[in-house]
Scaffold this active site. Structure first.
Site, PDB file in Angstrom:
ATOM      1  N   LYS A  76       2.298  24.800  -3.396  1.00  0.00           N
ATOM      2  CA  LYS A  76       1.064  24.164  -2.919  1.00  0.00           C
ATOM      3  C   LYS A  76       1.244  22.648  -2.954  1.00  0.00           C
ATOM      4  CE  LYS A  76      -1.730  28.068  -4.465  1.00  0.00           C
ATOM      5  NZ  LYS A  76      -2.745  28.572  -5.417  1.00  0.00           N
ATOM      6  N   LYS A 116       3.861  39.678  -2.930  1.00  0.00           N
ATOM      7  CA  LYS A 116       2.487  39.301  -3.268  1.00  0.00           C
ATOM      8  C   LYS A 116       1.502  40.321  -2.696  1.00  0.00           C
ATOM      9  CE  LYS A 116       1.511  35.032  -3.721  1.00  0.00           C
ATOM     10  NZ  LYS A 116       1.140  33.624  -3.467  1.00  0.00           N
ATOM     11  N   ARG A 150       0.812  -1.206   0.000  1.00  0.00           N
ATOM     12  CA  ARG A 150       0.000   0.000   0.000  1.00  0.00           C
ATOM     13  C   ARG A 150       0.853   1.267   0.000  1.00  0.00           C
ATOM     14  NH1 ARG A 150      -3.892   0.498  -2.416  1.00  0.00           N
ATOM     15  NH2 ARG A 150      -2.700   2.210  -3.279  1.00  0.00           N
ATOM     16  N   ASP A 175      -1.746  37.930 -11.927  1.00  0.00           N
ATOM     17  CA  ASP A 175      -2.604  37.030 -11.154  1.00  0.00           C
ATOM     18  C   ASP A 175      -4.060  37.142 -11.604  1.00  0.00           C
ATOM     19  OD1 ASP A 175      -3.180  35.191  -9.042  1.00  0.00           O
ATOM     20  OD2 ASP A 175      -3.926  36.867  -7.843  1.00  0.00           O
ATOM     21  N   GLU A 188       3.923  40.173  -7.864  1.00  0.00           N
ATOM     22  CA  GLU A 188       2.579  39.788  -8.273  1.00  0.00           C
ATOM     23  C   GLU A 188       1.703  41.025  -8.419  1.00  0.00           C
ATOM     24  OE1 GLU A 188       0.071  36.364  -6.427  1.00  0.00           O
ATOM     25  OE2 GLU A 188      -0.594  38.215  -5.452  1.00  0.00           O
TER      26      GLU A 188
END
Length: 285
Positions: A135, A167, A100, A222, A201
């Site tokens: 991410k 950002k 597994r 963005d 950004e």
């Protein structure tokens, strides 16, 4: 090609094995107290870009170094449905103990590589590069980014230490401190290590001149539509590289490449890639 150093790979695999069977495989131990000879084959059940065989092999070896394995395709190759990826022979109890965990790694990483390959194929003919993001699943970033590279993608920064990326939340904090975007960028450039690339950004075309004034190496557009990306490329005029991000799908990614983007970053490569359909079939000797 190994995704990590042997010591790093050992740590990740052992943690997964400990999680899966902290006190052993109760079922197999109860049914088969003595060794049982068997062979097993790992099969692709779909068209797949293979990633994670090195990790699967390491998993079987950590459980039982006496298992013999034959790798039929290398990581990074394409396999058709029904293709054998790996053959294992030895004690069936060891094969079942590792099954597994080995498949979890192989299915997850092959899913990432397969999705990445689909995005890269979708923009074929354009110079744009498909990028991953941060991410990723905690603890598996190096493996997931390795899978992206096997699928033909390019790795974005591995960590917060690898680049300057200004950002929207940074911009909000700068405004609160009475600093413009351009002033903040120049401040970051002065204080951060000189070797680091600066990405800025923006979510509006009006921010582009400020980002350029601040010395951005890359301007990240963005959540802009392709028509706005074209306008942004015209505004930037080669003074910075252009990256696009936000909600880009297989159906739209070619439009962004055609709009002139240098980079297309896609979080879905790692956070939403479906697991590849890969199975293990065991045969008693």
């Amino acid at each position: 090609m190994q995704p990590l150093s042997p010591d790093q790979l050992h740590g990740i695999v052992m943690a997964a094995l400990q999680e899966d069977a902290p006190f052993g495989d109760a079922t197999t131990a109860a049914l088969f107290p003595d060794p049982v000879s068997a062979s097993a084959v790992v099969l692709a059940k779909q068209h797949v870009t293979v990633a994670g065989l090195a990790v699967a092999i390491q998993t079987f070896r950590e459980v039982d170094a006496a298992l013999t394995m034959t790798e039929h395709v290398p990581d990074g190759s394409t396999a058709q449905a029904g293709a054998a990826l790996l053959t294992i022979a030895g004690d069936a109890r060891s094969i079942l103990r590792a099954e597994r965990v080995a498949l979890n790694f192989l299915q997850h990483l092959s899913g990432i590589a397969t999705l990445t390959r689909a995005y890269c194929d979708a923009i074929r003919g354009y110079p744009a590069k498909i990028l991953d993001t941060r991410k990723t699943l905690p603890g598996l970033r190096a493996l997931e980014k390795w899978a992206v590279s096997l699928g033909g993608g390019t790795n974005h920064r591995f960590s917060l230490s690898d680049g300057i990326m200004v950002k929207d939340n940074h911009i909000a904090l700068l405004a609160q401190a009475g600093l413009s975007l351009a002033e903040g960028c120049r401040l970051a450039r002065e204080r951060a290590p000189h070797r680091l690339r600066m990405i800025v950004e923006v979510d509006a075309l009006e921010q582009i001149p400020m980002a350029l004034d601040g010395g951005a190496d890359v301007i990240l557009l963005d959540n802009m539509i392709p028509a706005d990306v074209r306008r942004a490329v015209d505004l930037i005029k080669g003074r910075a590289l252009v990256e696009v991000s936000g909600g880009i799908t297989l159906a739209t990614v070619r439009d962004y490449a055609a709009a002139g983007a240098d980079f297309i970053s896609i979080g879905a490569l790692t956070h939403s890639a479906p697991a590849a359909d890969i199975s293990l079939d065991l045969t008693p000797a």
